[in-house]
Design a protein around this motif. Structure first.
Motif, PDB file in Angstrom:
ATOM      1  N   LEU A  87     -67.221  70.209 -39.083  1.00  0.00           N
ATOM      2  CA  LEU A  87     -67.854  70.173 -40.194  1.00  0.00           C
ATOM      3  C   LEU A  87     -68.702  71.407 -40.650  1.00  0.00           C
ATOM      4  O   LEU A  87     -69.117  72.109 -39.717  1.00  0.00           O
ATOM      5  CB  LEU A  87     -68.960  69.270 -40.007  1.00  0.00           C
ATOM      6  N   ALA A  88     -68.565  71.720 -41.627  1.00  0.00           N
ATOM      7  CA  ALA A  88     -69.381  72.602 -42.402  1.00  0.00           C
ATOM      8  C   ALA A  88     -70.314  72.244 -43.393  1.00  0.00           C
ATOM      9  O   ALA A  88     -70.252  71.248 -44.078  1.00  0.00           O
ATOM     10  CB  ALA A  88     -68.395  73.896 -43.338  1.00  0.00           C
ATOM     11  N   ALA A  91     -68.779  74.270 -52.546  1.00  0.00           N
ATOM     12  CA  ALA A  91     -68.586  73.829 -51.211  1.00  0.00           C
ATOM     13  C   ALA A  91     -67.177  74.101 -50.653  1.00  0.00           C
ATOM     14  O   ALA A  91     -66.780  74.271 -49.369  1.00  0.00           O
ATOM     15  CB  ALA A  91     -69.237  72.514 -50.800  1.00  0.00           C
ATOM     16  N   ASP A  92     -66.162  73.871 -51.486  1.00  0.00           N
ATOM     17  CA  ASP A  92     -64.738  74.000 -51.311  1.00  0.00           C
ATOM     18  C   ASP A  92     -64.428  75.261 -50.630  1.00  0.00           C
ATOM     19  O   ASP A  92     -63.725  75.310 -49.460  1.00  0.00           O
ATOM     20  CB  ASP A  92     -63.933  73.480 -52.375  1.00  0.00           C
ATOM     21  N   GLY A 103     -66.235  75.824 -47.014  1.00  0.00           N
ATOM     22  CA  GLY A 103     -65.769  75.009 -46.252  1.00  0.00           C
ATOM     23  C   GLY A 103     -64.106  75.513 -45.799  1.00  0.00           C
ATOM     24  O   GLY A 103     -63.794  75.859 -44.489  1.00  0.00           O
ATOM     25  N   ALA A 136     -63.219  74.634 -41.996  1.00  0.00           N
ATOM     26  CA  ALA A 136     -63.732  73.476 -41.423  1.00  0.00           C
ATOM     27  C   ALA A 136     -62.678  72.293 -42.044  1.00  0.00           C
ATOM     28  O   ALA A 136     -62.355  72.270 -42.846  1.00  0.00           O
ATOM     29  CB  ALA A 136     -65.168  73.338 -42.255  1.00  0.00           C
ATOM     30  N   VAL A 145     -66.303  69.270 -45.252  1.00  0.00           N
ATOM     31  CA  VAL A 145     -67.309  70.361 -45.902  1.00  0.00           C
ATOM     32  C   VAL A 145     -68.481  69.054 -46.376  1.00  0.00           C
ATOM     33  O   VAL A 145     -67.996  68.129 -47.182  1.00  0.00           O
ATOM     34  CB  VAL A 145     -67.113  71.271 -46.665  1.00  0.00           C
ATOM     35  N   PRO A 197     -61.350  70.923 -47.240  1.00  0.00           N
ATOM     36  CA  PRO A 197     -61.705  71.637 -48.302  1.00  0.00           C
ATOM     37  C   PRO A 197     -61.012  72.823 -48.811  1.00  0.00           C
ATOM     38  O   PRO A 197     -60.601  73.678 -47.703  1.00  0.00           O
ATOM     39  CB  PRO A 197     -63.255  72.008 -48.067  1.00  0.00           C
TER      40      PRO A 197
END
Length: 252
Positions: A111-112, A159-160, A163, A168, A171, A195
């Protein structure tokens, strides 16, 4: 006839249960002055929420007090007016931020976490740290998590790229939603599996209206923890991942 009592407004009692603008009354053909002033104040709060900058130092201190070691990035929108006029610039990192994140990546993680200002930095300022605090407790160490990223002039799709650079599997971005006249500090959470640049909204799950008057941070964290675990287990998110967290809580 003038001595007859004024009939009670049947909507008046409902005002105790909702912030919606109902049972406002009238003065002739207009709203009463008090309601006009309340509307003007709410409108000013919503406008301010869009333009007030995120206090990065205060947010960083709050995260560090909880044991996080955040880093900071910036989108390609150089300042607020460009961010509002060019949404596409808010969806990509500037060159320096992308390079810094790529250097800091320490290998694949589950996870990010991204904390973006979005359209209401007030929401992120008030609610992001409590949500992360509750989320870490709800996950109970079951996922590997990269250090949180504070993103300025951020749109959801930023966020893509973050991540992907952090390698990750998932995300999660928390950012301020577009302010309403009764909710200038509503936080949204968007989850994406695998992501990468070019993901679209159908690939995301959203938990919205996170604030004490809406979905409290603790309840939001429980829902997000369920979605995160299921996204990893099923290797998908968005329209392929239905939020059954409420039903899961009823299971024996």
């Amino acid at each position: 006839m003038n001595d007859l009592p004024t009939p009670a407004d049947p909507w008046a009692d409902l005002r105790r249960h909702t912030p919606a603008r109902i049972a406002l009354g009238r003065a002739g053909g207009s709203l009463p002055t008090a309601e006009l002033l309340r509307f003007a104040a709410a409108h000013a709060q919503a406008r301010d929420a869009v333009h007030v900058p995120l206090d990065v130092a205060a947010l960083r201190a709050a995260l560090q007090a909880d044991g996080w070691q955040p880093t900071e990035v910036h989108s390609r929108a150089p300042q607020r007016d460009a961010y509002l006029r060019r949404p596409d610039w808010g969806r990509r990192l500037d060159a320096a931020s992308a390079e810094r994140l790529q250097r800091s990546a320490s290998g694949p993680v589950d996870l990010a976490l991204v904390l973006g200002d979005g359209l209401s930095a007030v929401a992120t300022q008030r609610h992001a740290a409590p949500v992360l605090r509750a989320l870490r407790e709800a996950l109970a160490g079951t996922l590997s998590i990269a250090p949180p990223v504070i993103a300025l002039q951020a749109r959801v799709a930023l966020a893509d790229e973050i991540g992907a650079l952090l390698q990750a599997r998932l995300v999660l971005i928390l950012l301020g939603e577009r302010p309403g006249l009764s909710s200038p500090d509503s936080l949204g959470a968007y989850l994406t599996h695998a992501p990468r640049i070019g993901c679209h909204d159908a690939q995301r799950n959203c938990v919205s209206n996170i604030r004490p008057e809406g979905l409290p941070p603790e309840a939001a964290a429980q829902r997000l923890a369920w979605l995160l675990r299921e996204a990893l287990r099923r290797r998908t998110s968005g329209i392929a991942l239905k939020d059954d967290s409420a039903t899961a809580l009823l299971a024996p």
